[in-house]
Scaffold this motif. Sequence first.
Motif, PDB file in Angstrom:
ATOM      1  N   TYR A 175       0.882  -1.171   0.000  1.00 45.59           N
ATOM      2  CA  TYR A 175       0.000   0.000   0.000  1.00 45.59           C
ATOM      3  C   TYR A 175       0.917   1.217   0.000  1.00 45.59           C
ATOM      4  O   TYR A 175       1.624   1.470   0.975  1.00 45.59           O
ATOM      5  CB  TYR A 175      -0.898   0.010   1.240  1.00 45.59           C
ATOM      6  CG  TYR A 175      -2.106   0.928   1.114  1.00 45.59           C
ATOM      7  CD1 TYR A 175      -1.959   2.294   0.864  1.00 45.59           C
ATOM      8  CD2 TYR A 175      -3.397   0.423   1.232  1.00 45.59           C
ATOM      9  CE1 TYR A 175      -3.059   3.120   0.736  1.00 45.59           C
ATOM     10  CE2 TYR A 175      -4.509   1.240   1.115  1.00 45.59           C
ATOM     11  CZ  TYR A 175      -4.344   2.583   0.867  1.00 45.59           C
ATOM     12  OH  TYR A 175      -5.438   3.401   0.741  1.00 45.59           O
ATOM     13  N   VAL A 176       0.922   1.940  -1.120  1.00 48.41           N
ATOM     14  CA  VAL A 176       1.816   3.082  -1.308  1.00 48.41           C
ATOM     15  C   VAL A 176       0.993   4.344  -1.491  1.00 48.41           C
ATOM     16  O   VAL A 176       0.061   4.371  -2.303  1.00 48.41           O
ATOM     17  CB  VAL A 176       2.735   2.869  -2.531  1.00 48.41           C
ATOM     18  CG1 VAL A 176       3.574   4.110  -2.810  1.00 48.41           C
ATOM     19  CG2 VAL A 176       3.636   1.655  -2.315  1.00 48.41           C
ATOM     20  N   SER A 177       1.317   5.379  -0.736  1.00 47.08           N
ATOM     21  CA  SER A 177       0.668   6.678  -0.911  1.00 47.08           C
ATOM     22  C   SER A 177       1.621   7.642  -1.601  1.00 47.08           C
ATOM     23  O   SER A 177       2.835   7.615  -1.361  1.00 47.08           O
ATOM     24  CB  SER A 177       0.243   7.269   0.437  1.00 47.08           C
ATOM     25  OG  SER A 177      -0.868   6.577   0.959  1.00 47.08           O
ATOM     26  N   VAL A 197     -10.174   4.375  -8.738  1.00 42.39           N
ATOM     27  CA  VAL A 197     -11.255   4.972  -7.948  1.00 42.39           C
ATOM     28  C   VAL A 197     -10.955   6.460  -7.832  1.00 42.39           C
ATOM     29  O   VAL A 197      -9.934   6.846  -7.261  1.00 42.39           O
ATOM     30  CB  VAL A 197     -11.356   4.349  -6.543  1.00 42.39           C
ATOM     31  CG1 VAL A 197     -12.441   5.050  -5.725  1.00 42.39           C
ATOM     32  CG2 VAL A 197     -11.650   2.856  -6.647  1.00 42.39           C
ATOM     33  N   PHE A 198     -11.824   7.281  -8.398  1.00 45.00           N
ATOM     34  CA  PHE A 198     -11.613   8.724  -8.403  1.00 45.00           C
ATOM     35  C   PHE A 198     -12.268   9.378  -7.186  1.00 45.00           C
ATOM     36  O   PHE A 198     -13.098   8.767  -6.512  1.00 45.00           O
ATOM     37  CB  PHE A 198     -12.174   9.349  -9.683  1.00 45.00           C
ATOM     38  CG  PHE A 198     -11.502   8.863 -10.939  1.00 45.00           C
ATOM     39  CD1 PHE A 198     -10.276   9.375 -11.328  1.00 45.00           C
ATOM     40  CD2 PHE A 198     -12.098   7.898 -11.730  1.00 45.00           C
ATOM     41  CE1 PHE A 198      -9.651   8.936 -12.486  1.00 45.00           C
ATOM     42  CE2 PHE A 198     -11.492   7.449 -12.886  1.00 45.00           C
ATOM     43  CZ  PHE A 198     -10.253   7.970 -13.272  1.00 45.00           C
ATOM     44  N   GLN A 199     -11.906  10.640  -6.937  1.00 44.05           N
ATOM     45  CA  GLN A 199     -12.536  11.397  -5.852  1.00 44.05           C
ATOM     46  C   GLN A 199     -14.031  11.532  -6.107  1.00 44.05           C
ATOM     47  O   GLN A 199     -14.842  11.419  -5.202  1.00 44.05           O
ATOM     48  CB  GLN A 199     -11.890  12.778  -5.727  1.00 44.05           C
ATOM     49  CG  GLN A 199     -12.451  13.600  -4.577  1.00 44.05           C
ATOM     50  CD  GLN A 199     -11.690  14.906  -4.379  1.00 44.05           C
ATOM     51  OE1 GLN A 199     -10.570  15.059  -4.830  1.00 44.05           O
ATOM     52  NE2 GLN A 199     -12.304  15.846  -3.702  1.00 44.05           N
ATOM     53  N   LEU A 215      -4.961  -1.494  -7.529  1.00 44.40           N
ATOM     54  CA  LEU A 215      -6.071  -0.566  -7.298  1.00 44.40           C
ATOM     55  C   LEU A 215      -5.481   0.829  -7.141  1.00 44.40           C
ATOM     56  O   LEU A 215      -4.655   1.073  -6.256  1.00 44.40           O
ATOM     57  CB  LEU A 215      -6.844  -0.964  -6.047  1.00 44.40           C
ATOM     58  CG  LEU A 215      -8.125  -0.171  -5.755  1.00 44.40           C
ATOM     59  CD1 LEU A 215      -9.158  -0.396  -6.860  1.00 44.40           C
ATOM     60  CD2 LEU A 215      -8.711  -0.566  -4.408  1.00 44.40           C
ATOM     61  N   LEU A 216      -5.893   1.734  -8.021  1.00 39.87           N
ATOM     62  CA  LEU A 216      -5.385   3.105  -8.032  1.00 39.87           C
ATOM     63  C   LEU A 216      -6.446   4.024  -7.440  1.00 39.87           C
ATOM     64  O   LEU A 216      -7.583   4.063  -7.911  1.00 39.87           O
ATOM     65  CB  LEU A 216      -5.047   3.527  -9.464  1.00 39.87           C
ATOM     66  CG  LEU A 216      -3.991   2.662 -10.172  1.00 39.87           C
ATOM     67  CD1 LEU A 216      -3.986   2.922 -11.668  1.00 39.87           C
ATOM     68  CD2 LEU A 216      -2.614   2.914  -9.583  1.00 39.87           C
ATOM     69  N   LEU A 217      -6.073   4.763  -6.397  1.00 36.12           N
ATOM     70  CA  LEU A 217      -7.023   5.585  -5.647  1.00 36.12           C
ATOM     71  C   LEU A 217      -6.604   7.059  -5.738  1.00 36.12           C
ATOM     72  O   LEU A 217      -5.562   7.447  -5.220  1.00 36.12           O
ATOM     73  CB  LEU A 217      -7.037   5.140  -4.184  1.00 36.12           C
ATOM     74  CG  LEU A 217      -7.340   3.648  -3.950  1.00 36.12           C
ATOM     75  CD1 LEU A 217      -6.765   3.182  -2.624  1.00 36.12           C
ATOM     76  CD2 LEU A 217      -8.834   3.399  -4.009  1.00 36.12           C
ATOM     77  N   ASP A 218      -7.412   7.855  -6.422  1.00 36.96           N
ATOM     78  CA  ASP A 218      -7.090   9.272  -6.613  1.00 36.96           C
ATOM     79  C   ASP A 218      -7.882  10.119  -5.618  1.00 36.96           C
ATOM     80  O   ASP A 218      -9.025  10.491  -5.872  1.00 36.96           O
ATOM     81  CB  ASP A 218      -7.415   9.697  -8.042  1.00 36.96           C
ATOM     82  CG  ASP A 218      -6.814  11.064  -8.390  1.00 36.96           C
ATOM     83  OD1 ASP A 218      -6.297  11.739  -7.473  1.00 36.96           O
ATOM     84  OD2 ASP A 218      -6.860  11.442  -9.569  1.00 36.96           O
ATOM     85  N   MET A 241      -2.284   5.150  -3.701  1.00 40.58           N
ATOM     86  CA  MET A 241      -3.267   6.189  -3.366  1.00 40.58           C
ATOM     87  C   MET A 241      -2.620   7.577  -3.389  1.00 40.58           C
ATOM     88  O   MET A 241      -1.550   7.787  -2.827  1.00 40.58           O
ATOM     89  CB  MET A 241      -3.846   5.933  -1.968  1.00 40.58           C
ATOM     90  CG  MET A 241      -4.853   6.979  -1.511  1.00 40.58           C
ATOM     91  SD  MET A 241      -5.471   6.669   0.173  1.00 40.58           S
ATOM     92  CE  MET A 241      -4.019   7.095   1.147  1.00 40.58           C
ATOM     93  N   ILE A 242      -3.312   8.498  -4.034  1.00 39.98           N
ATOM     94  CA  ILE A 242      -2.938   9.911  -3.967  1.00 39.98           C
ATOM     95  C   ILE A 242      -3.694  10.540  -2.811  1.00 39.98           C
ATOM     96  O   ILE A 242      -4.888  10.290  -2.623  1.00 39.98           O
ATOM     97  CB  ILE A 242      -3.296  10.624  -5.282  1.00 39.98           C
ATOM     98  CG1 ILE A 242      -2.347  10.188  -6.386  1.00 39.98           C
ATOM     99  CG2 ILE A 242      -3.236  12.143  -5.112  1.00 39.98           C
ATOM    100  CD1 ILE A 242      -2.705  10.748  -7.728  1.00 39.98           C
ATOM    101  N   THR A 243      -3.001  11.352  -2.034  1.00 36.27           N
ATOM    102  CA  THR A 243      -3.663  12.038  -0.925  1.00 36.27           C
ATOM    103  C   THR A 243      -2.945  13.342  -0.622  1.00 36.27           C
ATOM    104  O   THR A 243      -1.770  13.516  -0.946  1.00 36.27           O
ATOM    105  CB  THR A 243      -3.694  11.145   0.337  1.00 36.27           C
ATOM    106  OG1 THR A 243      -4.395  11.828   1.374  1.00 36.27           O
ATOM    107  CG2 THR A 243      -2.300  10.795   0.817  1.00 36.27           C
TER     108      THR A 243
END
Length: 263
Positions: A36-38, A82-84, A159-162, A193-195
């Motif tokens: 799990y990388v942010s 998964v977008f915002q 899984l790419l989480l924006d 994940m981008i945060t």
Amino acid sequence: MASYLKLDHIGKTFTRGAQKSEVLRDINLSIDKGEYVSIIGHSGCGKSTLLNLIAGLTEVSSGGVLLENKEVSAPGPDRAVVFQNHSLLPWLTVYDNVKLAVNKVFANRSGAERHDWIMENLSLVQMAHAKDKRPGEISGGMKQRVGIARALAMEPKILLLDEPFGALDALTRAHLQDQMMEIHARLGNTMIMITHDVDEAVLLSDRIVMMTNGPAATIGEVLEVPLERPRKRVDLASDRMYLKCREAVLKFLYERHRFVEAA
């Protein structure tokens, strides 16, 4: 041993007429299966662009994205985003929004198998009870859970989480963060994940990739987060290692790479 996902000397430049804008320069990163990388950094540092390159939604200008030693050159079900913004189709039910993805990826499965798989993924995000509701009838947090279920139902390798929780209130955000940790523990997906949220990055991640400011942004530091799993936010509030990791990210963002707004 080859990396599961490798970003190899990636550069990205956008061209509009005679103008060129270098967004990313010489990005090098290897990510292991199940990590799990942010990715964190100030606005304009190319975080979303980097995610789009991994997703295959945008072409790299130089270098390459390799997933299991195969070059990524186009979108594919092995990389779900998964977008915002939940991006659900408002005229379809919760069930049918997930069904769209399942039918696309698993057309060779029987109708009963696909139904069971849809329900399994809705249950995973605690949304099976709302399967017949439309997006306008459920809350923002519930919509995002459906978006996560739809992505997971594709059985992606990554899984790419924006910024998936960026538009949610604090309590809903915390609940979904906890749920994401449970899903990661259960399925072992590789997640990127981008945060903008430092606490979120430390709580969820195995590693935090810190980006320098744009233009021509690159990776400034990669921070290991050596906190045992499962993690509980209340216990971590006073944990020395948690606080040390949090301080390291804050120092990078607000001392070494302070964001300066254009005049």
